[in-house]
Write a protein that holds these residues in place. Structure first.
Motif, PDB file in Angstrom:
ATOM      1  N   HIS A   1      -3.674   2.274  -5.153  1.00  0.00           N
ATOM      2  CA  HIS A   1      -3.247   2.155  -6.405  1.00  0.00           C
ATOM      3  C   HIS A   1      -4.234   2.932  -7.395  1.00  0.00           C
ATOM      4  O   HIS A   1      -3.704   3.652  -8.674  1.00  0.00           O
ATOM      5  CB  HIS A   1      -3.286   0.768  -6.990  1.00  0.00           C
TER       6      HIS A   1
ATOM      7  N   MET B   1       2.406   2.243  -3.250  1.00  0.00           N
ATOM      8  CA  MET B   1       1.323   2.734  -4.176  1.00  0.00           C
ATOM      9  C   MET B   1       0.588   4.013  -3.655  1.00  0.00           C
ATOM     10  O   MET B   1       0.197   4.861  -4.735  1.00  0.00           O
ATOM     11  CB  MET B   1       0.187   1.604  -4.432  1.00  0.00           C
TER      12      MET B   1
ATOM     13  N   THR C   1       0.808  -1.035   0.082  1.00  0.00           N
ATOM     14  CA  THR C   1      -0.015   0.188  -0.058  1.00  0.00           C
ATOM     15  C   THR C   1       0.918   1.186  -0.090  1.00  0.00           C
ATOM     16  O   THR C   1       0.614   2.299  -0.816  1.00  0.00           O
ATOM     17  CB  THR C   1      -1.067   0.162   1.326  1.00  0.00           C
TER      18      THR C   1
ATOM     19  N   PHE D   1      -4.599  -1.408  -0.825  1.00  0.00           N
ATOM     20  CA  PHE D   1      -3.759  -1.540  -1.766  1.00  0.00           C
ATOM     21  C   PHE D   1      -4.372  -1.162  -3.241  1.00  0.00           C
ATOM     22  O   PHE D   1      -3.883  -0.389  -4.000  1.00  0.00           O
ATOM     23  CB  PHE D   1      -3.094  -2.814  -2.105  1.00  0.00           C
TER      24      PHE D   1
ATOM     25  N   ARG E   1      -3.201   6.515  -7.189  1.00  0.00           N
ATOM     26  CA  ARG E   1      -1.899   6.866  -7.904  1.00  0.00           C
ATOM     27  C   ARG E   1      -1.940   7.204  -9.174  1.00  0.00           C
ATOM     28  O   ARG E   1      -1.517   8.240  -9.734  1.00  0.00           O
ATOM     29  CB  ARG E   1      -1.150   5.904  -7.653  1.00  0.00           C
ATOM     30  N   HIS E   2      -2.869   6.518 -10.047  1.00  0.00           N
ATOM     31  CA  HIS E   2      -3.134   6.407 -11.453  1.00  0.00           C
ATOM     32  C   HIS E   2      -4.323   7.556 -11.802  1.00  0.00           C
ATOM     33  O   HIS E   2      -4.023   8.014 -12.869  1.00  0.00           O
ATOM     34  CB  HIS E   2      -3.387   5.184 -12.188  1.00  0.00           C
TER      35      HIS E   2
END
Length: 190
Positions: free
Chosen positions: A169, A94, A91, A165, A172-173
């Motif tokens: 994630h 990310m 985690t 996680f 992040r993207h």
């Protein structure tokens, strides 16, 4: 690992997923196909590729979570979650605050040839599914249920770690897609 109140954790994660849905619907969903597929000058992923990458993780993890939830219908007697060191490590990797770049695993590298609006529709659908699984998880033990990870199926993380996680994630993207859009808008101003 420190213990966290399970309901507070789930509510926090639900809020993050809701924010992701709102961003995708309000910022990205109505962009034209050209903008969504435009590859930045630095060669990083297009907006659509960022979301397709997330969809590939959703395609793996959401069925795994569903299976785990369906197998474990026993109500939890605990209201705490104590994650694992490995889950916390993944985690932290990310989190958008970690600026280190990671190479995507081969089966999670998105094609450049995408139906951009379908990619976003799939992402929205997956986020809604994730929300329903978070609601279901309120009554179960997040430490007891384990889910195999996509890169090494013999490694199994606690369900609470998998939720954290996935959502880190996603954030992040989504931030990466926002940076791509900002770059496109700045380029168009020139």
């Amino acid at each position: 690992m420190s213990k966290i109140d399970k309901i507070q954790l789930i509510e926090c994660l639900e809020n993050e997923v809701e924010k992701h849905l709102q961003k995708v619907i309000h910022i990205f969903q109505n962009l034209n196909e050209t903008t969504l597929l435009q590859i930045p000058d630095n060669g990083s992923w297009s907006i659509a590729q960022c979301f397709e990458h997330l969809n590939s993780y959703g395609c793996y993890y959401l069925p795994q979570i569903k299976n785990a939830l369906n197998k474990n219908t026993e109500h939890s007697l605990t209201n705490v979650f104590k994650g694992s060191w490995l889950g916390s490590y993944f985690t932290r990797m990310m989190l958008p605050s970690n600026t280190k770049k990671y190479k995507a695993f081969k089966n999670h590298i998105p094609s450049a040839n995408l139906n951009a609006h379908q990619v976003l529709a799939t992402f929205i659908e997956q986020q809604e599914t994730l929300l329903s699984y978070l609601k279901q998880a309120r009554t179960i033990d997040l430490d007891k249920i384990r889910v195999p990870i996509s890169i090494a199926k013999w490694v199994r993380l606690k369900l609470g770690d998998v939720f954290q996680f996935m959502i880190a994630h996603d954030e992040r993207h989504i931030q990466q897609a926002e940076r791509v859009l900002t770059g496109i808008k700045n380029f168009e101003k020139i």
